[in-house]
Design a protein around this motif. Sequence first.
Motif, PDB file in Angstrom:
ATOM      1  N   SER A  81       9.841 -27.616  -0.561  1.00  0.00           N
ATOM      2  CA  SER A  81      10.041 -28.976  -1.079  1.00  0.00           C
ATOM      3  C   SER A  81       9.928 -30.005   0.037  1.00  0.00           C
ATOM      4  O   SER A  81       9.775 -29.636   1.205  1.00  0.00           O
ATOM      5  N   GLY A  82      10.012 -31.238  -0.330  1.00  0.00           N
ATOM      6  CA  GLY A  82      10.045 -32.275   0.683  1.00  0.00           C
ATOM      7  C   GLY A  82       9.723 -33.646   0.132  1.00  0.00           C
ATOM      8  O   GLY A  82       9.377 -33.795  -1.044  1.00  0.00           O
ATOM      9  N   GLN A  83       9.858 -34.622   1.008  1.00  0.00           N
ATOM     10  CA  GLN A  83       9.476 -35.978   0.633  1.00  0.00           C
ATOM     11  C   GLN A  83       7.969 -36.082   0.789  1.00  0.00           C
ATOM     12  O   GLN A  83       7.419 -35.688   1.820  1.00  0.00           O
ATOM     13  N   VAL A  84       7.332 -36.575  -0.236  1.00  0.00           N
ATOM     14  CA  VAL A  84       5.859 -36.583  -0.250  1.00  0.00           C
ATOM     15  C   VAL A  84       5.316 -37.413   0.926  1.00  0.00           C
ATOM     16  O   VAL A  84       5.740 -38.548   1.160  1.00  0.00           O
ATOM     17  N   HIS A  85       4.398 -36.818   1.682  1.00  0.00           N
ATOM     18  CA  HIS A  85       3.829 -37.426   2.886  1.00  0.00           C
ATOM     19  C   HIS A  85       3.081 -38.721   2.535  1.00  0.00           C
ATOM     20  O   HIS A  85       2.360 -38.751   1.528  1.00  0.00           O
ATOM     21  N   PRO A  86       3.240 -39.786   3.373  1.00  0.00           N
ATOM     22  CA  PRO A  86       2.574 -41.064   3.073  1.00  0.00           C
ATOM     23  C   PRO A  86       1.072 -40.917   2.821  1.00  0.00           C
ATOM     24  O   PRO A  86       0.512 -41.598   1.952  1.00  0.00           O
ATOM     25  N   ARG A  87       0.413 -40.025   3.532  1.00  0.00           N
ATOM     26  CA  ARG A  87      -1.032 -39.884   3.338  1.00  0.00           C
ATOM     27  C   ARG A  87      -1.363 -39.272   1.966  1.00  0.00           C
ATOM     28  O   ARG A  87      -2.389 -39.549   1.374  1.00  0.00           O
ATOM     29  N   VAL A  88      -0.463 -38.422   1.476  1.00  0.00           N
ATOM     30  CA  VAL A  88      -0.651 -37.827   0.149  1.00  0.00           C
ATOM     31  C   VAL A  88      -0.459 -38.910  -0.924  1.00  0.00           C
ATOM     32  O   VAL A  88      -1.216 -38.990  -1.899  1.00  0.00           O
ATOM     33  N   VAL A  89       0.525 -39.788  -0.693  1.00  0.00           N
ATOM     34  CA  VAL A  89       0.770 -40.907  -1.621  1.00  0.00           C
ATOM     35  C   VAL A  89      -0.444 -41.837  -1.636  1.00  0.00           C
ATOM     36  O   VAL A  89      -0.887 -42.288  -2.700  1.00  0.00           O
ATOM     37  N   GLU A  90      -0.998 -42.061  -0.443  1.00  0.00           N
ATOM     38  CA  GLU A  90      -2.199 -42.883  -0.328  1.00  0.00           C
ATOM     39  C   GLU A  90      -3.351 -42.282  -1.144  1.00  0.00           C
ATOM     40  O   GLU A  90      -4.073 -42.988  -1.839  1.00  0.00           O
ATOM     41  N   ASN A  91      -3.477 -40.958  -1.055  1.00  0.00           N
ATOM     42  CA  ASN A  91      -4.534 -40.267  -1.815  1.00  0.00           C
ATOM     43  C   ASN A  91      -4.317 -40.343  -3.332  1.00  0.00           C
ATOM     44  O   ASN A  91      -5.240 -40.131  -4.101  1.00  0.00           O
ATOM     45  N   PHE A  92      -3.114 -40.641  -3.747  1.00  0.00           N
ATOM     46  CA  PHE A  92      -2.844 -40.881  -5.188  1.00  0.00           C
ATOM     47  C   PHE A  92      -3.430 -42.225  -5.612  1.00  0.00           C
ATOM     48  O   PHE A  92      -3.566 -42.518  -6.793  1.00  0.00           O
ATOM     49  N   GLY A  93      -3.722 -43.090  -4.589  1.00  0.00           N
ATOM     50  CA  GLY A  93      -4.168 -44.451  -4.883  1.00  0.00           C
ATOM     51  C   GLY A  93      -2.991 -45.413  -4.894  1.00  0.00           C
ATOM     52  O   GLY A  93      -3.038 -46.484  -5.505  1.00  0.00           O
ATOM     53  N   LEU A  94      -1.912 -45.026  -4.199  1.00  0.00           N
ATOM     54  CA  LEU A  94      -0.716 -45.862  -4.164  1.00  0.00           C
ATOM     55  C   LEU A  94      -0.400 -46.285  -2.730  1.00  0.00           C
ATOM     56  O   LEU A  94      -0.799 -45.616  -1.771  1.00  0.00           O
ATOM     57  N   ASP A  95       0.333 -47.364  -2.628  1.00  0.00           N
ATOM     58  CA  ASP A  95       0.756 -47.852  -1.314  1.00  0.00           C
ATOM     59  C   ASP A  95       2.041 -47.116  -0.908  1.00  0.00           C
ATOM     60  O   ASP A  95       3.080 -47.281  -1.540  1.00  0.00           O
ATOM     61  N   PRO A  96       1.956 -46.323   0.165  1.00  0.00           N
ATOM     62  CA  PRO A  96       3.139 -45.545   0.578  1.00  0.00           C
ATOM     63  C   PRO A  96       4.301 -46.422   1.045  1.00  0.00           C
ATOM     64  O   PRO A  96       5.429 -45.933   1.153  1.00  0.00           O
ATOM     65  N   GLU A  97       4.014 -47.699   1.313  1.00  0.00           N
ATOM     66  CA  GLU A  97       5.114 -48.602   1.666  1.00  0.00           C
ATOM     67  C   GLU A  97       5.929 -48.956   0.424  1.00  0.00           C
ATOM     68  O   GLU A  97       7.082 -49.354   0.510  1.00  0.00           O
ATOM     69  N   GLN A  98       5.284 -48.805  -0.732  1.00  0.00           N
ATOM     70  CA  GLN A  98       5.934 -49.220  -1.973  1.00  0.00           C
ATOM     71  C   GLN A  98       6.429 -48.031  -2.796  1.00  0.00           C
ATOM     72  O   GLN A  98       7.441 -48.115  -3.487  1.00  0.00           O
TER      73      GLN A  98
END
Length: 345
Positions: free
Chosen positions: A290-307
Amino acid sequence: MTELNAIVESARAAFSLAVTPADLENAKAQFLGKTGRMTELMKGLGALSVDEKKSRGAAINLSKQAIEAALTERRAALALAELEVQLKAEALDVTLAGRKRGMGSLHPVSLSMERIEQIFGSMGFDVADGPEIENDWYNFGALNFPEDHPARAMHDTFYVEGGKLLRTHTSPMQNRYAVQHVKKHKAAMSAGAVMPEIRVIAPGRTYRVDSDATHSPMFHQVEGLWIGQNVSFKDLKVVFTDFCHTFFETKDLELRFRPSYFPFTEPSAEIDIQFQSGPLAGRWLEVAGSGQVHPRVVENFGLDPEQYIGFAFGMGADRLTMLRYGVNDLRLFFDGDIRFLSQFQ
Ligand code: PHE
């Protein structure tokens, strides 16, 4: 008269010796046939006087009737015997046990999967399904496995034709699901709306080059993903703890989040559980990554990892099933032995 009685008696004897209808007809001919004994006696009447004819004729007739009666009786007896033989030959033994067609039942791992879907469903998680033959992007690239990074070697992968592979985990479903979700809400989001949270589990088959008592080249995982504006590691702990209590039907169990590494989560943790009572008490048992989803993975979702932020987990469904039912060899699940499988009906 005694002569007639003797003939009747010998007719009776001959009839009772007959064991088939053909025997009986032959015996009949000897007494009542054209040249039979009674017929001969009747012929002899011609030489007698009128009075003698009368009394002798009546006596002969009585004897003839007696012989005919004996014949009818024997015919009936033979017919009955024949019927009995026939009935015996054609008898159906209705006491013989029938051959039942066994009723199938769900495989223990399927029972677990249904249970897991139900529990997460009740927590508002969607259930998603995806391909087992994956491409490199979904299985590795989108999950932040660098091109030549040794992390790829963490998974011994079955490659198939055309550069495709059998997915080594259910994590490719993170990107597949999230991208669709983002697409669906894109218009509203660019108009300023906040994206509805992503909350999904993806159960399914996964494959790795691995085979022993606790590893099978095909196994089952359930991926979990929860992304929102304020989803934290604390939420992961709450959700997973709740899940374990419900799945194992006991609160008498401890969870441990042990620091670990995955390219697609940061920080990462293995989730171990320990039963406080029962046959498995006192041992830490690994059930999920498990873990907190990596910012780059969130980016690949098409989302802003800052948000957007959140967590993911991948649990071993076979492992959970073994723990729930006290099965100690994973291979039993895949041998197809009906004696084993029928215990889970
Ligand atoms: N995919 C990882 C594995 O198969 C498990 C995992 C899933 C870890 C999601 C973190 C987040 O080992």
